[in-house]
Design an enzyme around this catalytic site. Structure first.
Site, PDB file in Angstrom:
ATOM      1  N   ALA A 101       0.860  -1.190   0.000  1.00  0.00           N
ATOM      2  CA  ALA A 101       0.000   0.000   0.000  1.00  0.00           C
ATOM      3  C   ALA A 101       0.897   1.241   0.000  1.00  0.00           C
ATOM      4  O   ALA A 101       2.119   1.131   0.171  1.00  0.00           O
ATOM      5  CB  ALA A 101      -0.891   0.011   1.231  1.00  0.00           C
ATOM      6  N   LYS A 102       0.333   2.378  -0.226  1.00  0.00           N
ATOM      7  CA  LYS A 102       1.080   3.640  -0.100  1.00  0.00           C
ATOM      8  C   LYS A 102       0.077   4.770   0.040  1.00  0.00           C
ATOM      9  O   LYS A 102      -1.054   4.666  -0.440  1.00  0.00           O
ATOM     10  CB  LYS A 102       1.930   3.888  -1.352  1.00  0.00           C
ATOM     11  CG  LYS A 102       3.078   4.843  -1.121  1.00  0.00           C
ATOM     12  CD  LYS A 102       4.213   4.135  -0.427  1.00  0.00           C
ATOM     13  CE  LYS A 102       5.428   4.969  -0.254  1.00  0.00           C
ATOM     14  NZ  LYS A 102       6.579   4.156   0.153  1.00  0.00           N
TER      15      LYS A 102
END
Ligand code: NAD
Length: 409
Positions: A101-102
């Protein structure tokens, strides 16, 4: 080419070699969920300002999703998506039980006061608290976010869900953070650097290196590589650079940065541009600032024998092709800078088990996991005659693909 296109370029190159098929390719590149949130706060002067926040959750087949939170004016949906997919492949390369994720907010945090930064962070958590969590998605620090920001995230999330230190990593050591987290990415880079130097027959002592960026990653790389016997010949930050072919005085440089806030104008060398750092005459060049800085033109001029990717996606795919043609060894981000997420994983494990590891244990486990990942990537590279980046993707896609199929689609 957008950041997401660049990340997918490497994925596709490896996926085609592995012959995974178009449908699985599409499944693996498509993010699970992309959140775009309005983050409005009142500034200290009473003005209302609205910022854009993002959280991209790319893949969770191997476990809860994991990835940093970046505060930068260039943050947008494409950058966050590209970086989220890198996290999926990175956590798989080091074999962590995580997906990728980011997130980020499009903001220049240097224009905000500490109180404004706190309000911004808490407001962002208000918007995303229901999609993150210790078993869902665990943010961590990235560009311009630090242990204090992580502490605010933990506090705000806990107001909704009860005490939950494992919701975020990179926290201060005094507040459920892990010992060794701050230096982890640089330490991982050093572990990988030692191994690749051994493979090419170069000694660590006297090894000449250049570093772009003097933040968390770049400053610790400068110090750790110097302490291991390396010679720092060029370094830069957003304000400018300094070089000295005979080696910069690293403790003196730290003192200069402490006083003046930048490596610029350090007296122990001559001024140079950021580009001159990237193309410095050295053995190992470590880009440790922004993505996309090593382009086609710069790649032709790089004089280092080894490029060690401290930053995420510092080399464009065109640059990567040129390095391959020129025989410059590139240690890809998803392997080289995985030390940070590895110690973040140790922090999460300690939080979930309510225990604290000492620094020796953290560093020992980190060195072991980095060595194992390098060994596995190296095996694929040797047996299939592929560059390290493609080999790292082959390893990661194999692991993520297998987990996806075993769980059922
Ligand atoms: P940071 O915010 O602590 O430092 C960034 C540094 O880059 C600063 O010294 C800044 O002055 C410099 N910089 C910014 N713009 C620049 C420019 N145009 N030219 C030259 N220098 C410039 O960030 P960080 O945590 O050190 O992260 C750096 C890179 O490493 C990012 O790409 C990040 O995604 C990646 N990374 C960080 C970690 C981590 O644990 N911090 C882990 C993996 C990857």
């Amino acid at each position: 080419m957008t950041s997401a296109d660049a990340a997918n370029y490497y994925f596709k190159k490896a996926a085609r070699i592995m012959d995974v098929g178009e449908r699985i390719e599409t499944l693996l590149v498509t993010p699970l969920r992309e959140v775009k949130a309005q983050v409005s706060i009142e500034l200290d002067n009473g003005e209302i300002r609205t910022f854009q926040g993002y959280r991209c959750q790319h893949d969770n087949s191997r476990g809860p999703m994991k990835g940093g939170l970046r505060y930068h004016p260039q943050v947008d949906a494409s950058e966050v998506l590209g970086l989220a997919s890198l996290m999926t492949w990175k956590t798989a390369v080091v074999n962590l039980p995580y997906g990728g994720a980011k997130g980020g907010i499009t903001v220049d945090p240097s224009t905000l006061s500490l109180k404004e930064l706190e309000r911004l962070t808490r407001k962002f958590v208000d918007q995303i608290h229901d999609v993150i969590g210790p078993t869902r998605d665990i943010p961590g620090p990235d560009m311009n976010t630090n242990p204090q920001v992580m502490a605010w995230i933990m506090d705000q999330y806990s107001k909704y869900h009860g005490h939950a230190p494992a919701v975020v990593t990179g926290k201060p050591v005094e507040l459920y953070g892990s010992r060794g987290r701050e230096t982890a990415t640089a330490r991982g880079l050093l572990a990988v650097c030692r191994q690749i130097l051994q493979d090419v027959g170069l000694p660590m002592k006297g090894m000449r290196f250049a570093v772009q960026g003097f933040g968390n990653v770049g400053s610790h790389v400068s110090r750790l590589f110097h302490d291991a016997g390396g010679l720092l010949v060029a370094v830069s930050d957003v304000h400018g650079g300094v070089q000295n072919p005979a080696g910069l005085d690293v403790p003196g440089l730290f003192e200069h940065v402490r006083r003046h806030g930048s490596v610029k104008d350090f007296g122990g060398g001559t001024a140079c541009t950021n580009e001159e750092v990237l193309t410095a005459d050295c053995d190992v060049m470590v880009p440790a600032a922004l993505g996309g800085v090593v382009n086609k033109q710069i790649a032709k001029e790089v004089r280092a024998r080894i490029v060690l990717e401290g930053a995420n996606a510092p080399c464009t795919p065109e640059a990567d092709e040129i390095f391959e043609q020129r025989g410059v060894l590139v240690v890809p981000d998803i392997l080289a800078n995985a030390g940070g997420v590895t110690v973040s994983y140790f922090e999460w494990v300690q939080n979930l088990q309510h225990v604290t590891w000492d620094e020796e244990r953290v560093n020992g486990e980190l060195d072991r996991m980095m060595a194992e990942a390098y060994e596995k990537v190296g095996q694929i590279s040797r047996s299939r005659k592929l560059p390290l980046r493609t080999s790292a993707y082959v390893l990661a896609i194999g692991r993520v693909g297998k987990a996806t199929v075993l769980r059922g689609i």
